[in-house]
Design an enzyme around this catalytic site. Structure first.
Site, mmCIF file in Angstrom:
data_model
loop_
_atom_site.group_PDB
_atom_site.id
_atom_site.type_symbol
_atom_site.label_atom_id
_atom_site.label_comp_id
_atom_site.label_asym_id
_atom_site.label_seq_id
_atom_site.Cartn_x
_atom_site.Cartn_y
_atom_site.Cartn_z
ATOM 1 N N ASP A 1 43.396 62.128 -34.501
ATOM 2 C CA ASP A 1 43.899 61.565 -35.758
ATOM 3 C C ASP A 1 42.809 60.651 -36.321
ATOM 4 O O ASP A 1 41.629 60.904 -36.089
ATOM 5 C CB ASP A 1 45.240 60.850 -35.510
ATOM 6 C CG ASP A 1 46.119 60.835 -36.746
ATOM 7 O OD1 ASP A 1 45.721 60.184 -37.729
ATOM 8 O OD2 ASP A 1 47.183 61.474 -36.752
ATOM 9 N N HIS B 1 40.187 62.530 -37.851
ATOM 10 C CA HIS B 1 40.575 62.647 -39.255
ATOM 11 C C HIS B 1 39.772 61.741 -40.176
ATOM 12 O O HIS B 1 40.012 61.714 -41.378
ATOM 13 C CB HIS B 1 42.074 62.366 -39.418
ATOM 14 C CG HIS B 1 42.944 63.421 -38.794
ATOM 15 N ND1 HIS B 1 44.300 63.439 -38.931
ATOM 16 C CD2 HIS B 1 42.629 64.505 -38.033
ATOM 17 C CE1 HIS B 1 44.802 64.494 -38.273
ATOM 18 N NE2 HIS B 1 43.803 65.141 -37.714
#
Ligand SMILES: *[C@@H]1O[C@H](CO)[C@@H](O)[C@H](O)[C@H]1NC(C)=O
Ligand SMILES: *[C@@H]1O[C@H](CO)[C@@H](O)[C@H](O)[C@H]1NC(C)=O
Ligand SMILES: *[C@@H]1O[C@H](CO)[C@@H](O)[C@H](O)[C@H]1NC(C)=O
Length: 463
Positions: free
Chosen positions: A281, A304
């Site tokens: 993430d 991310h």
């Protein structure tokens, strides 16, 4: 016995192996882990003082004015930790912490060449603990994944430091959350949903703990250690002031769900630098209530990107201000630098500066998304967290999908977006359909070169 030097611990417990390693470290200068053990043993040549507690210790003979206390070391091994990777050592960790708390600026030692199995635990500071404890992690701390170790009420984090003043977590050791145990049991993942679309808060309710959390910490340093395979976020700093994170390695697979690298919430005065993050993430996530945050020399990938937000979820008021991100590298990440807010919130993101951003095969390097939504039913609202002042100075490299995506809100158009020295090229044959820059209600200015040009930006004087 208690408080013996690290060199003694290392040599006493694994004499041949360790001395061979130390020799190797001396002769070849060794890898980081060897240097760490070596460096520590050098700083601990002097035998530490008798530990303060224990009924059988006579008071130290001829009482002279004590020198400004040489810090005492409390090894978890001396408090009963076995370190065989099988026996649960949680109680020994708690006892070593309590003992260290009684003496100012003492060290809790997690010695090298052991693997300690530890369940959820809170190391609490507050009035019952002297400030400036050093938590020295040279060995490995492994999360106990047994269900009996995880009673309710402890589910949100594994290792927690709470209400600490002057905490240093350092060493060359590893904190291993054994996350695959949780990832594979996550029902949403089992249903085949893509992790990028999951709502972080909702995922949290499925009882996946953050590996290491510092809550209400003042003057906190985290350095040297590796945190890997966290069930959820790797390192959370919540309600902290004056934090430095450097020389840290975070390592989890790119498809591990919701495994933020470093998650910042309500924290002021945070510096993160010379840190390598691979996760599933956001490499760094900056949440509501953060200000004066500096991030530099960080490598992110997979992951991310570095994100401010998502802010304003469920109509929340959120403010983030004065964030500087410089000299960062993104490799095969979903975004590079991103600001994301939900529809319906209030507050603002102010004065965010990104500079020296290198991207390599990043899907979308520059993102402002004021329509952030991780499920299908988000509707447009009449308010939004405002984005006021976001500067991008020097962003270069390659992307796979779109170079720039600035989706600002109808309710609160972005202002003060500054693009300067942007040089982004598409990766050939990436498998994605390459799109041009996108803007909606994005106000600001461009200073050439900006390649490709972001003509959709609404500049002063334009309607
Ligand atoms: C911050 O922590 C460090 C190390 O624990 C300590 O040496 C220093 O005195 C602390 N500074 C303040 C202002 O408390
Ligand atoms: C970038 O990521 C790719 C794919 O994960 C990897 O093979 C490559 O070694 C990385 N490059 C650098 C400079 O780390
Ligand atoms: C929300 O507003 C944006 C911009 O006006 C528009 O593109 C989008 O389709 C809207 N979404 C919904 C769910 O109404």
């Amino acid at each position: 016995m208690m408080g013996q030097s690290i060199q003694n611990v290392c040599l006493a417990n694994n004499a041949t192996f360790l001395s061979a390693l130390l020799l190797l470290a001396v002769t070849t200068s060794g890898g980081p882990s060897l240097q760490c053990c070596l460096a520590r043993s050098e700083t601990h040549r002097r035998p530490p003082p008798t530990p303060p507690d224990g009924p059988h210790h006579p008071p130290a003979a001829p009482v002279m004015t004590p020198p400004p206390s040489p810090s005492a070391t409390f090894s978890v091994v001396d408090y009963g930790a076995v370190g065989d990777g099988v026996t649960d050592d949680t109680k020994a960790f708690a006892d070593a912490w309590s003992a260290a708390c009684a003496a100012e600026a003492s060290t809790v030692l997690v010695p090298a060449s052991y693997v300690f199995l530890v369940g959820p635990i809170a190391f609490t500071g507050g009035d019952s603990c002297e400030p400036n404890v050093v938590f020295q992690v040279d060995g490995t701390i492994l999360a106990n994944t047994g269900s009996t170790a995880w009673r309710s009420g402890y589910a949100t984090q594994w290792l927690e430091f709470k209400s600490v003043r002057g905490l240093t977590i350092q060493g060359c050791g590893v904190i291993d959350g054994q996350g695959s145990h949780w990832w594979s049991r996550n029902p949403l993942v089992d249903q085949g949903q893509t992790t990028t679309e999951l709502d972080p808060d909702r995922v949290g309710t499925i009882d996946r703990p953050t590996a290491l959390r510092v809550y209400q910490g003042d003057n906190v340093t985290v350095t040297g250690i590796t945190i890997r395979s966290s069930p959820k976020f790797h390192l959370t700093l919540d309600t902290c002031r004056a934090v430095e994170v450097h020389g840290v390695t975070i390592a989890s697979p790119g498809d591990s769900p919701n495994t933020d690298g470093i998650h910042l919430a309500s924290s002021v005065g945070v510096s993160i630098h010379h840190t390598t993050i691979a996760c599933g993430d956001d490499c760094v996530s900056i949440q509501a209530g953060c200000s004066d945050v500096s991030i530099r020399n960080v490598y992110c990938g997979p992951g991310h990107g570095i994100s401010v937000g998502g802010l304003g979820k469920g109509g929340a008021t959120a403010t983030v201000s004065d964030v500087t991100v410089q000299d960062v590298t993104f490799n095969h990440t979903m975004t590079g630098v991103r600001i994301k807010t939900w529809q319906g919130g209030s507050g603002s993101v102010k004065n965010v500066r990104f500079s020296g951003v290198r991207v390599s095969a990043v899907k979308t390097p520059i993102v402002i998304d004021q329509y952030y939504c991780d499920h299908t039913a988000c509707t447009n609202q009449t308010s939004a967290v405002a984005v006021v002042g976001a500067a991008y100075q020097g962003v270069a490299g390659t992307y796979t999908q779109r170079p720039v995506y600035l989706a600002c809100s109808d309710a609160a158009p972005c202002s003060g977006i500054h693009l300067a020295d942007i040089q982004l090229q598409p990766v050939k044959d990436s498998g994605y359909r390459v799109q041009g820059p996108f803007c909606w209600k994005a106000h600001g200015d461009e200073m050439r070169p900006v390649e490709p040009p972001v003509d959709c930006l609404i500049t002063a004087g334009a309607p």
